[in-house]
Design an enzyme around this catalytic site. Structure first.
Site, short mmCIF file in Angstrom:
data_model
loop_
_atom_site.label_atom_id
_atom_site.label_comp_id
_atom_site.label_asym_id
_atom_site.label_seq_id
_atom_site.Cartn_x
_atom_site.Cartn_y
_atom_site.Cartn_z
N GLU A 10 2.34 -4.22 -12.69
CA GLU A 10 3.69 -3.89 -13.15
C GLU A 10 4.10 -4.86 -14.26
O GLU A 10 4.65 -4.45 -15.29
CB GLU A 10 4.69 -3.99 -11.97
CG GLU A 10 4.54 -2.83 -10.98
CD GLU A 10 5.10 -3.13 -9.58
OE1 GLU A 10 5.86 -4.11 -9.43
OE2 GLU A 10 4.78 -2.38 -8.64
N HIS A 63 2.60 -14.09 -7.08
CA HIS A 63 1.40 -14.38 -6.28
C HIS A 63 0.21 -13.54 -6.78
O HIS A 63 -0.89 -13.69 -6.29
CB HIS A 63 1.68 -14.09 -4.80
CG HIS A 63 1.86 -12.62 -4.49
ND1 HIS A 63 2.52 -11.75 -5.33
CD2 HIS A 63 1.46 -11.87 -3.43
CE1 HIS A 63 2.51 -10.54 -4.79
NE2 HIS A 63 1.88 -10.59 -3.65
N HIS A 100 0.84 -1.20 0.00
CA HIS A 100 0.00 0.00 0.00
C HIS A 100 0.89 1.26 0.00
O HIS A 100 0.60 2.23 -0.69
CB HIS A 100 -0.92 0.00 1.23
CG HIS A 100 -1.89 -1.15 1.23
ND1 HIS A 100 -3.25 -0.98 1.16
CD2 HIS A 100 -1.69 -2.49 1.24
CE1 HIS A 100 -3.83 -2.18 1.15
NE2 HIS A 100 -2.90 -3.11 1.22
N TRP A 152 -1.86 -7.08 -6.67
CA TRP A 152 -2.23 -6.17 -7.75
C TRP A 152 -1.05 -5.36 -8.28
O TRP A 152 -0.89 -5.20 -9.49
CB TRP A 152 -3.36 -5.24 -7.32
CG TRP A 152 -3.79 -4.34 -8.46
CD1 TRP A 152 -3.64 -3.00 -8.55
CD2 TRP A 152 -4.43 -4.75 -9.69
NE1 TRP A 152 -4.13 -2.52 -9.75
CE2 TRP A 152 -4.62 -3.59 -10.46
CE3 TRP A 152 -4.83 -5.99 -10.20
CZ2 TRP A 152 -5.22 -3.62 -11.73
CZ3 TRP A 152 -5.43 -6.02 -11.46
CH2 TRP A 152 -5.62 -4.84 -12.21
N ASN A 153 -0.20 -4.86 -7.37
CA ASN A 153 0.93 -4.05 -7.85
C ASN A 153 1.83 -4.87 -8.76
O ASN A 153 2.19 -4.42 -9.86
CB ASN A 153 1.76 -3.52 -6.67
CG ASN A 153 0.97 -2.59 -5.79
OD1 ASN A 153 0.51 -1.55 -6.22
ND2 ASN A 153 0.76 -2.99 -4.54
N SER A 154 2.18 -6.07 -8.31
CA SER A 154 3.09 -6.90 -9.11
C SER A 154 2.46 -7.26 -10.45
O SER A 154 3.12 -7.20 -11.49
CB SER A 154 3.43 -8.19 -8.36
OG SER A 154 4.20 -7.88 -7.23
N ASP A 183 -6.64 5.11 2.18
CA ASP A 183 -6.59 3.71 1.82
C ASP A 183 -7.89 3.04 2.29
O ASP A 183 -8.46 3.43 3.30
CB ASP A 183 -5.40 3.08 2.55
CG ASP A 183 -5.05 1.71 2.04
OD1 ASP A 183 -3.98 1.59 1.42
OD2 ASP A 183 -5.82 0.76 2.27
N GLN A 193 -5.81 -11.80 -4.83
CA GLN A 193 -4.85 -12.37 -5.78
C GLN A 193 -5.48 -13.36 -6.77
O GLN A 193 -5.11 -13.40 -7.94
CB GLN A 193 -3.70 -13.03 -5.00
CG GLN A 193 -2.90 -12.01 -4.19
CD GLN A 193 -2.11 -12.62 -3.05
OE1 GLN A 193 -1.94 -13.83 -2.97
NE2 GLN A 193 -1.61 -11.77 -2.15
N GLN A 243 12.23 -4.63 -8.29
CA GLN A 243 11.33 -5.38 -9.19
C GLN A 243 11.15 -4.70 -10.55
O GLN A 243 11.10 -5.36 -11.58
CB GLN A 243 9.98 -5.58 -8.50
CG GLN A 243 9.01 -6.39 -9.32
CD GLN A 243 7.98 -7.09 -8.48
OE1 GLN A 243 8.31 -7.85 -7.59
NE2 GLN A 243 6.71 -6.85 -8.75
N ALA A 279 14.09 -7.17 -3.95
CA ALA A 279 14.57 -7.02 -5.32
C ALA A 279 14.10 -5.69 -5.89
O ALA A 279 13.02 -5.23 -5.56
CB ALA A 279 14.00 -8.14 -6.18
N1 UDP Z 1 8.41 -5.38 -4.46
C1 UDP Z 1 9.72 -5.07 -4.77
N2 UDP Z 1 10.69 -5.94 -4.44
C2 UDP Z 1 10.45 -7.13 -3.82
C3 UDP Z 1 9.12 -7.45 -3.51
C4 UDP Z 1 8.13 -6.57 -3.85
O1 UDP Z 1 9.98 -4.00 -5.33
O2 UDP Z 1 11.40 -7.88 -3.55
C5 UDP Z 1 7.33 -4.42 -4.76
C6 UDP Z 1 6.59 -4.76 -6.03
O3 UDP Z 1 7.20 -4.15 -7.14
C7 UDP Z 1 5.19 -4.22 -5.72
C8 UDP Z 1 5.06 -4.37 -4.22
O4 UDP Z 1 6.38 -4.49 -3.71
O5 UDP Z 1 5.13 -2.85 -6.07
C9 UDP Z 1 4.27 -5.58 -3.79
O6 UDP Z 1 2.91 -5.34 -3.94
P1 UDP Z 1 1.90 -6.47 -4.40
O7 UDP Z 1 0.55 -5.84 -4.49
O8 UDP Z 1 2.39 -7.13 -5.61
O9 UDP Z 1 1.97 -7.56 -3.27
P2 UDP Z 1 1.87 -7.53 -1.67
O10 UDP Z 1 3.22 -7.26 -1.17
O11 UDP Z 1 0.89 -6.46 -1.29
O12 UDP Z 1 1.41 -8.91 -1.35
#
Ligand code: UDP
Length: 504
Positions: free
Chosen positions: A392, A384, A19, A387-389, A126, A409, A369, A367
């Site tokens: 992206e 997994h 978030h 939404w962000n992943s 949020d 998810q 990402q 990482a």
């Molecule tokens: N992320 C990253 N490096 C990592 C793991 C996650 O930069 O090693 C970032 C990823 O790019 C995304 C966020 O963390 O922007 C994870 O959000 P997501 O909604 O995918 O999953 P959540 O962590 O909420 O389960």
């Protein structure tokens, strides 16, 4: 324009990296469009997050990180974000989130009497910080929900929550159900795709009831910003407009897309990356286009020892190159120090690291990402489907091999499978994937028959996402419309302003 003429927007993220990160990207977007943004969280989170804003602040963007005093929450022991907690303690973050209302209200009060920025014109909150609606009402300013998940997912979550409340959930045999209540089209779901707490309200904890309530109450706000783009899920973006009768601005993807220009240091996005960016890029450069699979399960999900073992065997059997970000479950006593222990190697099959040397790159911890997903050598993402992943991945043209675990998810995985840019190879938090299904999914995406089709579909989505944020694109247009609303609000008297004026 001086700072006082700029509309001042207050952003209130939920204390979790999934978030915080889109809220930081949103803050940058709004500030680069001429707004003042106060980003409000707790002191430890301010310290962790500020690295990602350094470049934006140097560029003169007016973003203020605000550290509210941390309210005491028994059991948290200095942890102020969910990724620092073991799974059994994660619900405590909801207690922290709730308790922030009081210090936030005090801080808001001060904003109407201080001289360093204009008084806030609205609160962007949020979904899990729903109390911000009451605060906004108190100060007679609008509350804008920033939805950090997609329109399809939020429509489903709303429908499920309301159907359960009204006892209208339609079962379709033993294992599945059909959601049609308050939906633009019926959607069939397997029971395992919906959190079990939804089916057993008596047993659900207060947190689960709270989460359900948040999904039911999406219409309480004055408008919705959503991290998606209209072309990705037009039916559901429109549905949210019809359902709530409120303005909905689809402004995503909010993440920096063009890493070569003005994105800032994306290796500090969320956390400092645990690998040198140069070293990573050199490694990726050694591999041919679309030949590498990237593996990551978001900001806090750690696999069990058995799952890690199984995944390693599948990756090895696939014989394809991989970058794998491995996280370990934090322990509460060491959580606030963010120590990543090195017992990861003991989870892996004996000799795995030696056998995959050169072909596999393991990142222990965090990482960068976006750097990985935007590299030409990456051809698939085992994710997994947070939404962000997921957003992206597809907006950078990378097909998804989904292992959805909980929350939204499964819905995200379904959406991208329907769009032909993803497949699901494993389901649920506790499942241990079969070596064969991992191997099949990876080879199919990187070398198999479906490769071209998935890649083309992901590429189409990438083009759509890229166009959406271009000047005349749908997201850029919605963003301008939102900013313009903020300017209109800046000239409107708030309750506090009205009182001050009538007293003088
Ligand atoms: N992320 C990253 N490096 C990592 C793991 C996650 O930069 O090693 C970032 C990823 O790019 C995304 C966020 O963390 O922007 C994870 O959000 P997501 O909604 O995918 O999953 P959540 O962590 O909420 O389960």
């Amino acid at each position: 324009m001086n700072a006082f003429e700029k509309p001042h927007v207050v952003a209130v993220p939920f204390p979790a990296l999934g978030h915080f990160i889109p809220f930081l990207d949103l803050a940058k977007l709004l500030a680069s469009n001429g707004l003042t943004v106060s980003y409000v969280t707790t002191p430890a989170n301010v310290s962790r997050l500020q690295g990602y804003l350094v470049q934006a602040l140097n560029d003169g963007l007016d973003i203020r990180l605000v550290a509210l005093p941390t309210p005491p929450v028994e059991g948290l022991q200095g942890c102020e974000s969910n990724d620092l907690l073991p799974p059994e303690s994660r619900n405590l973050i909801f207690d922290l989130a709730k308790k922030l209302q009081n210090p936030f209200d005090i801080w808001m009060e001060q904003q109407f009497h201080q001289q360093t920025a204009a008084p806030p014109v609205c609160i962007v909150y949020d979904m899990f910080m729903g109390w911000a609606v009451d605060t906004a009402q108190k100060f007679n300013i609008p509350s804008i929900l920033f939805n950090t998940c997609g329109a399809f997912a939020i429509s489903l979550l709303h429908s499920i929550s309301c159907s359960i409340l009204q006892n209208t959930l339609e079962k379709d045999g033993e294992d599945s159900l059909v959601l049609s209540f308050n939906m633009p089209r019926p959607v069939r779901l397997f029971k395992h795709e919906v959190s079990p707490a939804y089916f057993n309200p008596d047993l659900s904890s207060s947190i689960q009831r709270f989460v359900r309530q948040c999904h039911q109450e999406i219409g309480k706000c004055s408008g919705i910003l959503i991290n998606t783009f209209n072309e990705l899920e037009p039916l559901f973006v429109q549905h949210l407009k019809t359902l709530t009768g409120k303005p909905v601005w689809a402004i995503g993807p909010v993440h920096p897309q063009n890493l070569s220009s003005g994105a800032g240091n994306v290796n500090t996005r969320g956390k400092m990356a645990d690998i040198d960016e140069q070293e990573l890029v050199c490694w990726l450069d050694l591999h041919s286009a679309r030949s590498v699979v990237y593996v990551s399960f978001g900001s806090f999900t750690a696999l069990s020892e058995e799952q890690t073992h199984a995944l390693a065997r599948g990756l090895e059997a696939s014989e394809q190159p991989f970058v794998w970000t491995i996280k370990v479950t934090p322990k509460i006593e060491s959580a606030s120090s963010e120590s990543e222990t090195d017992h990861i190697s003991t989870y892996l099959p004996e000799g795995f690291l030696e056998r995959t040397k050169g072909r596999g790159l393991i990142i222990r911890g965090w990482a960068p990402q976006l750097v990985i997903l935007s590299h030409l050598s990456v051809g698939a993402f085992i994710s997994h489907c947070g939404w962000n992943s997921a957003l992206e991945s597809i907006s950078l043209g990378v097909p998804i091999l989904a292992w959805p675990m909980f929350g939204d998810q499964h819905f995200n995985s379904k959406l991208f499978a329907e769009l032909g840019a993803g497949i699901q190879f494993c389901q649920n938090r506790d499942e241990i994937p079969k070596e064969e299904s991992i191997k099949k999914a990876v080879t199919m995406a990187l070398t198999g028959d479906k490769r071209e089709e998935m890649r083309e579909n992901a590429e189409k989505l990438k083009v759509m996402a890229t166009n959406a944020v271009k000047v005349e694109g749908s997201s850029a247009t919605d963003l301008r419309a939102f900013v313009s609303e903020m300017h209109k609000l800046n000239t409107r008297p708030s309750k506090e302003k009205e009182e001050t004026e009538s007293n003088s």
